[in-house]
Scaffold this motif. Structure first.
Motif, PDB file in Angstrom:
ATOM      1  N   ASP A  27       0.811  -1.218   0.000  1.00  0.00           N
ATOM      2  CA  ASP A  27       0.000   0.000   0.000  1.00  0.00           C
ATOM      3  C   ASP A  27       0.843   1.266   0.000  1.00  0.00           C
ATOM      4  N   ARG A  28       2.065   1.189   0.484  1.00  0.00           N
ATOM      5  CA  ARG A  28       2.954   2.359   0.523  1.00  0.00           C
ATOM      6  C   ARG A  28       3.864   2.441  -0.695  1.00  0.00           C
ATOM      7  N   GLY A  29       3.640   1.561  -1.680  1.00  0.00           N
ATOM      8  CA  GLY A  29       4.419   1.591  -2.907  1.00  0.00           C
ATOM      9  C   GLY A  29       5.771   0.914  -2.790  1.00  0.00           C
ATOM     10  N   LYS A  30       5.999   0.174  -1.704  1.00  0.00           N
ATOM     11  CA  LYS A  30       7.274  -0.490  -1.507  1.00  0.00           C
ATOM     12  C   LYS A  30       7.216  -1.897  -2.116  1.00  0.00           C
ATOM     13  N   TRP A  31       8.331  -2.283  -2.778  1.00  0.00           N
ATOM     14  CA  TRP A  31       8.380  -3.599  -3.386  1.00  0.00           C
ATOM     15  C   TRP A  31       8.618  -4.663  -2.312  1.00  0.00           C
ATOM     16  N   VAL A  32       7.748  -5.643  -2.262  1.00  0.00           N
ATOM     17  CA  VAL A  32       7.875  -6.733  -1.290  1.00  0.00           C
ATOM     18  C   VAL A  32       7.582  -8.056  -2.000  1.00  0.00           C
ATOM     19  N   GLN A  33       8.107  -9.130  -1.438  1.00  0.00           N
ATOM     20  CA  GLN A  33       7.794 -10.450  -1.993  1.00  0.00           C
ATOM     21  C   GLN A  33       6.498 -10.976  -1.376  1.00  0.00           C
ATOM     22  N   HIS A  34       5.772 -11.746  -2.180  1.00  0.00           N
ATOM     23  CA  HIS A  34       4.523 -12.303  -1.679  1.00  0.00           C
ATOM     24  C   HIS A  34       4.803 -13.638  -1.000  1.00  0.00           C
ATOM     25  N   THR A  35       4.203 -13.854   0.140  1.00  0.00           N
ATOM     26  CA  THR A  35       4.364 -15.105   0.883  1.00  0.00           C
ATOM     27  C   THR A  35       3.189 -16.036   0.581  1.00  0.00           C
ATOM     28  N   PHE A  36       3.530 -17.215   0.087  1.00  0.00           N
ATOM     29  CA  PHE A  36       2.525 -18.240  -0.194  1.00  0.00           C
ATOM     30  C   PHE A  36       2.624 -19.335   0.869  1.00  0.00           C
ATOM     31  N   TYR A  37       1.488 -19.908   1.243  1.00  0.00           N
ATOM     32  CA  TYR A  37       1.460 -21.018   2.196  1.00  0.00           C
ATOM     33  C   TYR A  37       1.124 -22.293   1.422  1.00  0.00           C
ATOM     34  N   LEU A  38       2.040 -23.268   1.508  1.00  0.00           N
ATOM     35  CA  LEU A  38       2.017 -24.420   0.608  1.00  0.00           C
ATOM     36  C   LEU A  38       1.570 -25.705   1.276  1.00  0.00           C
ATOM     37  N   GLY A  39       0.812 -25.620   2.357  1.00  0.00           N
ATOM     38  CA  GLY A  39       0.352 -26.817   3.045  1.00  0.00           C
ATOM     39  C   GLY A  39       1.327 -27.243   4.129  1.00  0.00           C
ATOM     40  N   SER A  40       1.066 -28.397   4.723  1.00  0.00           N
ATOM     41  CA  SER A  40       1.879 -28.853   5.856  1.00  0.00           C
ATOM     42  C   SER A  40       2.787 -30.020   5.512  1.00  0.00           C
ATOM     43  N   ASP A  41       2.616 -30.641   4.339  1.00  0.00           N
ATOM     44  CA  ASP A  41       3.469 -31.757   3.926  1.00  0.00           C
ATOM     45  C   ASP A  41       4.654 -31.212   3.124  1.00  0.00           C
ATOM     46  N   GLU A  42       5.871 -31.531   3.570  1.00  0.00           N
ATOM     47  CA  GLU A  42       7.059 -30.945   2.957  1.00  0.00           C
ATOM     48  C   GLU A  42       7.221 -31.356   1.499  1.00  0.00           C
ATOM     49  N   ASN A  43       6.996 -32.634   1.187  1.00  0.00           N
ATOM     50  CA  ASN A  43       7.155 -33.097  -0.197  1.00  0.00           C
ATOM     51  C   ASN A  43       6.155 -32.421  -1.129  1.00  0.00           C
ATOM     52  N   GLU A  44       4.906 -32.312  -0.665  1.00  0.00           N
ATOM     53  CA  GLU A  44       3.896 -31.646  -1.477  1.00  0.00           C
ATOM     54  C   GLU A  44       4.213 -30.161  -1.602  1.00  0.00           C
ATOM     55  N   ALA A  45       4.727 -29.561  -0.539  1.00  0.00           N
ATOM     56  CA  ALA A  45       5.100 -28.145  -0.582  1.00  0.00           C
ATOM     57  C   ALA A  45       6.185 -27.904  -1.629  1.00  0.00           C
ATOM     58  N   LYS A  46       7.144 -28.814  -1.720  1.00  0.00           N
ATOM     59  CA  LYS A  46       8.204 -28.668  -2.722  1.00  0.00           C
ATOM     60  C   LYS A  46       7.629 -28.730  -4.127  1.00  0.00           C
ATOM     61  N   ARG A  47       6.670 -29.622  -4.357  1.00  0.00           N
ATOM     62  CA  ARG A  47       6.068 -29.720  -5.686  1.00  0.00           C
ATOM     63  C   ARG A  47       5.294 -28.456  -6.023  1.00  0.00           C
ATOM     64  N   ARG A  48       4.570 -27.919  -5.024  1.00  0.00           N
ATOM     65  CA  ARG A  48       3.816 -26.680  -5.278  1.00  0.00           C
ATOM     66  C   ARG A  48       4.761 -25.512  -5.535  1.00  0.00           C
ATOM     67  N   LEU A  49       5.876 -25.478  -4.804  1.00  0.00           N
ATOM     68  CA  LEU A  49       6.850 -24.402  -4.999  1.00  0.00           C
ATOM     69  C   LEU A  49       7.455 -24.490  -6.396  1.00  0.00           C
ATOM     70  N   MET A  50       7.694 -25.699  -6.872  1.00  0.00           N
ATOM     71  CA  MET A  50       8.247 -25.856  -8.217  1.00  0.00           C
ATOM     72  C   MET A  50       7.297 -25.289  -9.268  1.00  0.00           C
ATOM     73  N   ARG A  51       5.995 -25.541  -9.094  1.00  0.00           N
ATOM     74  CA  ARG A  51       5.027 -25.004 -10.051  1.00  0.00           C
ATOM     75  C   ARG A  51       4.952 -23.473  -9.967  1.00  0.00           C
TER      76      ARG A  51
END
Length: 583
Positions: A27-51
């Motif tokens: 809202d203040r015009g500052k560049w920030v990275q967006h945080t995504f929540y990829l579930g609780s299973d690490e292997n599935e999270a890695k697959r979602r992060l790859m996509r």
């Protein structure tokens, strides 16, 4: 710019695994990275992060190549828009298909919108939310495109040959058209006899059919570098097994990627289509990332389920003569169902010394027996020295086959009681269940006495044999034993023996024979005798005999084994009859 290799962060208090991907302005015009929540299973999270990574890489690419007019300055960074962020949130939630709403578009505009999105973001599997409208619009668009392409073809032919990329854009065919033509090519190349294809060819056909189930159709013109990579990326991301929640194995994913590459190379060579490989085709990424489970399996002593010596002993003890044939061919020769079901009588040499023993550096005698044949799946020639008990049951199988009639030298060794080949394909071109159904018999009987006995597929017998040979003689000898590798380009036996040290395979099998002696000793004295149908487990029958030898009465035995006195008496009479016949 964000870092190229983005990593997962530690789970938050709710167990969700976060990752920062892409940029946006707050809202203040500052560049920030967006945080995504990829579930609780690490292997599935890695697959979602790859996509997500792949999607963001495409957004960066579009940002870099887009030309902005002077009155509209180019943004400082590639950024998430409301539309692309909505797609990304669905990917982060594990969605594999992104539905596109029709809105106020007519069918033509709706189909055009979906096609444009697929071209712009080839890694995303966009699907219509209104399938009827999309089908109508796509059909109309194809008709118009075909008219334009025919006109373009006439112009192209009148002006000379066009560059490959431009020719591809004129091709009116789609991916599924090309896959159908590729199916016919595979059927011709891997034909066994008549309409039957080899097991290897059948495996390729199954993967092609799976491609049409898992991937959307698209024009061949869409198979640019990004289009080809998107097809492969699906398998790099390890999709779920059909009808199940677990992902396909790494090996399965690698096999499907390899088949895509075979298809692309065929498509580039054939004159049935105008498609040609993109200039940067060789840079397509094909490696399948390892998951944490993959790495953990590597450090296990037994990465593949196999039988132990005690389990092999039970299998040989409980098997019928026919089941023992399957058992010993699998253990002695590493033959699976396809190999056993395609053994011809002329490929068996019983009680004959090896004619090239001196070349192989192998001591042979007239008592030796061999099976010499080409493995259909790999086209690799192999030879196996048969253990004495294997030779004996193979002799029984030959005798059984001769009684069935038409036992010519090129006849199959194994036919069912109805006269059908043991190994055959279903109407859907899948392997039949004859071998597995036969294998289930001894497993059920053993589990009735030993409930902890493992239920493994028939193919695990081949794995067991390969592991035993590998431990005794190393990986190279195991590969020759299993008929892995490339076919030797010669029909001369002397050349084959020079290229493949079968003598080392024979020595390994002789060494294994000593280790497996308890397995051989567990079989009945008469290997050819068909056991009678009985409802009392073999373990209890042996216990009855032991108690009788210990001097127990029928009443005492019945109480100790939990059977009626009549049943115990019947078994004792049968034992006495067998002993009398043996003497």
């Amino acid at each position: 710019m964000g870092q190229r290799k983005r990593k997962l962060r530690k789970p938050d208090k709710r167990g969700r695994i976060p990752a920062d991907v892409g940029w946006k302005q707050n809202d203040r015009g500052k560049w920030v990275q967006h945080t995504f929540y990829l579930g609780s299973d690490e292997n599935e999270a890695k697959r979602r992060l790859m996509r997500l990574d792949e999607f963001w890489d495409r957004i960066e690419y579009q940002h870099n190549i887009t030309q902005y007019p002077d009155e509209l300055p180019k943004p400082e960074k590639p950024t998430w828009t409301q539309f692309t962020l909505g797609i990304a949130l669905q990917l982060a939630a594990g969605e594999l298909q992104i539905p596109v709403e029709r809105g106020t578009s007519d069918p033509d505009g709706y189909a055009t919108k979906i096609h444009a999105l697929s071209r712009k973001y080839p890694s995303i599997n966009f699907v219509p939310s209104d399938e009827d409208a999309y089908s109508d619009g796509a059909a109309s668009a194809r008709d118009r495109a075909n008219d334009r392409m025919e006109a373009a073809r006439w112009i192209a032919r009148s002006q000379g040959e066009l560059p490959p990329r431009e020719i591809a854009t004129l091709d009116p065919h789609n991916l599924f058209d090309a896959l159908d033509a590729y199916v016919e090519y595979v059927k011709q190349k891997y034909r066994l006899d008549g309409e039957t294809v080899t097991p290897y060819g059948a495996g390729k056909l199954a993967m092609i059919e799976r491609f049409k189930e898992r991937h959307d159709n698209m024009p061949l013109a869409s198979l640019t570098f990004d289009g080809c990579q998107s097809l492969i990326r699906l398998w790099q991301n390890r999709p779920k097994v059909k009808g199940r929640q677990k992902a396909v194995t790494r090996k399965t994913a690698q096999n499907h990627i390899a088949e895509w590459m075979c298809f692309f190379r065929w498509l580039n060579r054939t004159n049935q289509f105008d498609w040609r490989k993109p200039l940067d085709f060789d840079e397509i990424e094909t490696q399948v990332p390892e998951t944490a489970d993959d790495k953990r399996r590597k450090v296990r002593p037994n990465q593949v389920e196999t039988y132990g010596i005690d389990e092999l002993r039970l299998l040989n003890e409980y098997a019928t003569p026919l089941e023992r044939v399957l058992f010993l061919l699998g253990l002695n020769c590493g033959f699976g169902g396809a190999e056993q079901g395609s053994i011809h009588l002329q490929e068996i040499s019983l009680c004959q010394p090896h004619p090239f023993a001196d070349v192989l550096g192998f001591q042979t005698s007239p008592d030796d027996s061999f099976i010499k044949r080409v493995r259909l799946k790999s086209g690799v020639y192999g030879e196996h020295l048969l253990w004495p008990q294997t030779a004996e049951v193979v002799r029984w199988a030959i005798n059984r086959r001769q009684k069935q009639g038409d036992a010519t030298p090129d006849a199959f060794l194994l036919l069912t009681d109805e006269g059908n080949p043991f190994f055959r394909r279903t109407e859907g071109n899948n392997p039949g269940r004859t071998f597995q159904n036969k294998w289930n018999g001894p497993t059920r009987r053993i589990q009735a006495d030993y409930p902890e006995f493992p239920w493994l597929s028939f193919g695990k017998l081949r794995k067991t044999a390969g592991n035993l040979v590998r431990r005794h003689a190393g990986g190279e000898v195991a590969r020759i034993f299993l008929c892995h590798g490339k076919p030797v380009p010669s029909d001369e036996l002397l050349d084959l023996y020079t290229n493949r040290p079968f003598g080392e395979v024979f020595e390994a099998l002789r060494s294994l024979q000593e280790q497996l002696q308890p397995v051989f000793d567990s079989a009945p004295k008469d290997l050819w005798k068909q056991p009678k149908q009985q409802y009392t487990g073999l373990k209890k029958v042996k216990r009855i005999k032991q108690l009788k030898d210990d001097g127990k009465s029928i009443r005492e035995i019945a109480e100790m084994v939990g059977l009626s006195k009549t049943t115990v008496g019947r078994h004792l009479v049968a034992m006495e009859k067998e002993e009398a016949e043996a003497s």
